[in-house]
Design a protein around this motif. Structure first.
Motif, PDB file in Angstrom:
ATOM      1  N   PRO A  49       0.833  -1.207   0.000  1.00  0.00           N
ATOM      2  CA  PRO A  49       0.000   0.000   0.000  1.00  0.00           C
ATOM      3  C   PRO A  49       0.869   1.259   0.000  1.00  0.00           C
ATOM      4  O   PRO A  49       1.954   1.270   0.585  1.00  0.00           O
ATOM      5  N   ILE A  50       0.386   2.304  -0.656  1.00  0.00           N
ATOM      6  CA  ILE A  50       1.095   3.586  -0.613  1.00  0.00           C
ATOM      7  C   ILE A  50       0.222   4.668   0.021  1.00  0.00           C
ATOM      8  O   ILE A  50       0.595   5.838   0.031  1.00  0.00           O
ATOM      9  N   GLY A  51      -0.923   4.262   0.551  1.00  0.00           N
ATOM     10  CA  GLY A  51      -1.826   5.212   1.198  1.00  0.00           C
ATOM     11  C   GLY A  51      -2.128   4.788   2.622  1.00  0.00           C
ATOM     12  O   GLY A  51      -2.191   3.591   2.929  1.00  0.00           O
ATOM     13  N   SER A  52      -2.308   5.769   3.503  1.00  0.00           N
ATOM     14  CA  SER A  52      -2.574   5.479   4.921  1.00  0.00           C
ATOM     15  C   SER A  52      -4.049   5.632   5.254  1.00  0.00           C
ATOM     16  O   SER A  52      -4.398   5.927   6.393  1.00  0.00           O
ATOM     17  N   GLY A  53      -4.913   5.426   4.256  1.00  0.00           N
ATOM     18  CA  GLY A  53      -6.348   5.582   4.473  1.00  0.00           C
ATOM     19  C   GLY A  53      -6.895   4.787   5.644  1.00  0.00           C
ATOM     20  O   GLY A  53      -7.626   5.328   6.482  1.00  0.00           O
ATOM     21  N   PRO A  54      -6.557   3.481   5.765  1.00  0.00           N
ATOM     22  CA  PRO A  54      -7.071   2.709   6.897  1.00  0.00           C
ATOM     23  C   PRO A  54      -6.659   3.289   8.251  1.00  0.00           C
ATOM     24  O   PRO A  54      -7.442   3.288   9.204  1.00  0.00           O
ATOM     25  N   THR A  55      -5.405   3.775   8.332  1.00  0.00           N
ATOM     26  CA  THR A  55      -4.933   4.358   9.590  1.00  0.00           C
ATOM     27  C   THR A  55      -5.673   5.647   9.898  1.00  0.00           C
ATOM     28  O   THR A  55      -6.089   5.895  11.041  1.00  0.00           O
ATOM     29  N   GLU A  56      -5.847   6.495   8.875  1.00  0.00           N
ATOM     30  CA  GLU A  56      -6.558   7.758   9.077  1.00  0.00           C
ATOM     31  C   GLU A  56      -8.003   7.493   9.499  1.00  0.00           C
ATOM     32  O   GLU A  56      -8.550   8.173  10.368  1.00  0.00           O
ATOM     33  N   SER A  57      -8.616   6.479   8.880  1.00  0.00           N
ATOM     34  CA  SER A  57      -9.994   6.135   9.227  1.00  0.00           C
ATOM     35  C   SER A  57     -10.089   5.656  10.668  1.00  0.00           C
ATOM     36  O   SER A  57     -10.991   6.050  11.412  1.00  0.00           O
ATOM     37  N   MET A  58      -9.134   4.808  11.090  1.00  0.00           N
ATOM     38  CA  MET A  58      -9.150   4.296  12.453  1.00  0.00           C
ATOM     39  C   MET A  58      -8.900   5.410  13.461  1.00  0.00           C
ATOM     40  O   MET A  58      -9.474   5.411  14.558  1.00  0.00           O
ATOM     41  N   ALA A  59      -8.065   6.385  13.101  1.00  0.00           N
ATOM     42  CA  ALA A  59      -7.832   7.519  13.999  1.00  0.00           C
ATOM     43  C   ALA A  59      -9.139   8.258  14.259  1.00  0.00           C
ATOM     44  O   ALA A  59      -9.407   8.700  15.385  1.00  0.00           O
ATOM     45  N   GLY A  60      -9.952   8.386  13.232  1.00  0.00           N
ATOM     46  CA  GLY A  60     -11.246   9.037  13.410  1.00  0.00           C
ATOM     47  C   GLY A  60     -12.185   8.234  14.287  1.00  0.00           C
ATOM     48  O   GLY A  60     -12.917   8.783  15.113  1.00  0.00           O
ATOM     49  N   ILE A  61     -12.146   6.901  14.123  1.00  0.00           N
ATOM     50  CA  ILE A  61     -13.024   6.037  14.924  1.00  0.00           C
ATOM     51  C   ILE A  61     -12.624   6.078  16.395  1.00  0.00           C
ATOM     52  O   ILE A  61     -13.473   6.200  17.284  1.00  0.00           O
ATOM     53  N   LEU A  62     -11.327   5.982  16.681  1.00  0.00           N
ATOM     54  CA  LEU A  62     -10.870   5.940  18.069  1.00  0.00           C
ATOM     55  C   LEU A  62     -11.158   7.250  18.795  1.00  0.00           C
ATOM     56  O   LEU A  62     -11.408   7.241  20.002  1.00  0.00           O
ATOM     57  N   GLU A  96     -12.108   1.650  23.311  1.00  0.00           N
ATOM     58  CA  GLU A  96     -12.630   1.685  21.943  1.00  0.00           C
ATOM     59  C   GLU A  96     -11.751   0.845  21.013  1.00  0.00           C
ATOM     60  O   GLU A  96     -12.254   0.141  20.136  1.00  0.00           O
ATOM     61  N   ALA A  97     -10.429   0.906  21.226  1.00  0.00           N
ATOM     62  CA  ALA A  97      -9.509   0.122  20.401  1.00  0.00           C
ATOM     63  C   ALA A  97      -9.753  -1.373  20.576  1.00  0.00           C
ATOM     64  O   ALA A  97      -9.704  -2.138  19.609  1.00  0.00           O
ATOM     65  N   LEU A  98     -10.019  -1.803  21.813  1.00  0.00           N
ATOM     66  CA  LEU A  98     -10.331  -3.212  22.053  1.00  0.00           C
ATOM     67  C   LEU A  98     -11.574  -3.640  21.286  1.00  0.00           C
ATOM     68  O   LEU A  98     -11.629  -4.723  20.705  1.00  0.00           O
ATOM     69  N   GLU A  99     -12.560  -2.766  21.281  1.00  0.00           N
ATOM     70  CA  GLU A  99     -13.828  -3.086  20.618  1.00  0.00           C
ATOM     71  C   GLU A  99     -13.651  -3.196  19.104  1.00  0.00           C
ATOM     72  O   GLU A  99     -14.048  -4.190  18.487  1.00  0.00           O
ATOM     73  N   VAL A 100     -13.035  -2.175  18.482  1.00  0.00           N
ATOM     74  CA  VAL A 100     -12.941  -2.172  17.025  1.00  0.00           C
ATOM     75  C   VAL A 100     -11.903  -3.179  16.524  1.00  0.00           C
ATOM     76  O   VAL A 100     -11.941  -3.566  15.357  1.00  0.00           O
ATOM     77  N   SER A 101     -10.998  -3.604  17.390  1.00  0.00           N
ATOM     78  CA  SER A 101     -10.013  -4.618  17.009  1.00  0.00           C
ATOM     79  C   SER A 101     -10.533  -6.040  17.223  1.00  0.00           C
ATOM     80  O   SER A 101      -9.800  -7.003  17.004  1.00  0.00           O
ATOM     81  N   ASP A 102     -11.774  -6.136  17.690  1.00  0.00           N
ATOM     82  CA  ASP A 102     -12.389  -7.441  17.971  1.00  0.00           C
ATOM     83  C   ASP A 102     -11.590  -8.223  19.008  1.00  0.00           C
ATOM     84  O   ASP A 102     -11.442  -9.443  18.931  1.00  0.00           O
TER      85      ASP A 102
END
Length: 205
Positions: free
Chosen positions: A144-157, A180-186
């Motif tokens: 990957p060359i984009g950090s979209g998943p990380t940016e999205s998770m930052a918004g969720i947390l 919240e991290a425990l929850e979204v990380s299953d």
């Protein structure tokens, strides 16, 4: 994982998570970052076996668009054209061709012209990160060359602590985001099962 504390705490979390997911057993590990020097430094310290550290393409595009706007004027066709050319070249042909094109742009406009400071700063910024912008190679590897998943998770947390009408004391923010991290990380059930087992062992002892 997340923290509102400094880079030392971030380094601790990186190290803990690398152990937790068994990163040492992987053949290829890459990090996509926003170009901040402290992030690269901490990653190299905590994860010395990283295969590559990649500059997020979107963050690079922001720097290129900002530089061309400063150089040629907000909303001008020249600014858009140069930004598009530079982004296409660095993604398809790599740093050397990008640097040559940028140098040509600077030479065409003369050393004393207005575009020079913005373009010079851009050239220095990318040059200092040339190992992080080898996009043709990265994409050929399927990385990957984009950090979209990380940016999205930052918004969720942070949504749990930034919602309308919500107020938190600073010491409690990290704790709330950890939950919240425990929850979204299953990991919610496995975490509390581990805590229960640890408590039972202490009582038995």
């Amino acid at each position: 994982r997340s923290t509102t504390l400094n880079h030392l705490m971030a380094a601790m979390l990186i190290t803990q998570m690398a152990r937790r997911v068994g990163m040492a057993l992987t053949q290829t590990t890459v990090a996509v970052v926003d170009g901040a020097e402290w992030i690269e430094a901490r990653l190299r310290e905590c994860l010395p076996d990283l295969t590559a550290i990649i500059l997020d393409f979107y963050h690079l595009s922001e720097h290129i668009h900002a530089a061309t706007r400063d150089a040629f004027g907000e909303g001008t066709a020249q600014a858009r054209q140069w930004a598009d050319r530079l982004l296409t070249v660095i993604r398809q042909e790599g740093f050397a061709v990008f640097d040559a094109l940028l140098g040509q742009c600077m030479a065409d406009h003369g050393e004393s012209s207005d575009p020079q400071p913005a373009l010079t700063n851009l050239r220095q910024y990318v040059s200092h990160r040339q190992d992080m912008v080898n996009y043709p190679y990265f994409e050929a590897q399927g990385w990957p060359i984009g950090s979209g998943p990380t940016e999205s998770m930052a918004g969720i947390l942070t949504s749990r602590v930034k919602g309308r009408g919500r107020r938190w004391d600073a010491p409690n923010i990290d704790a709330v985001m950890a939950l919240e991290a425990l929850e979204v990380s299953d990991e919610w059930k496995s975490y509390w099962q581990a805590q229960t087992q640890a408590s039972a062992c202490k009582l038995a002892a």
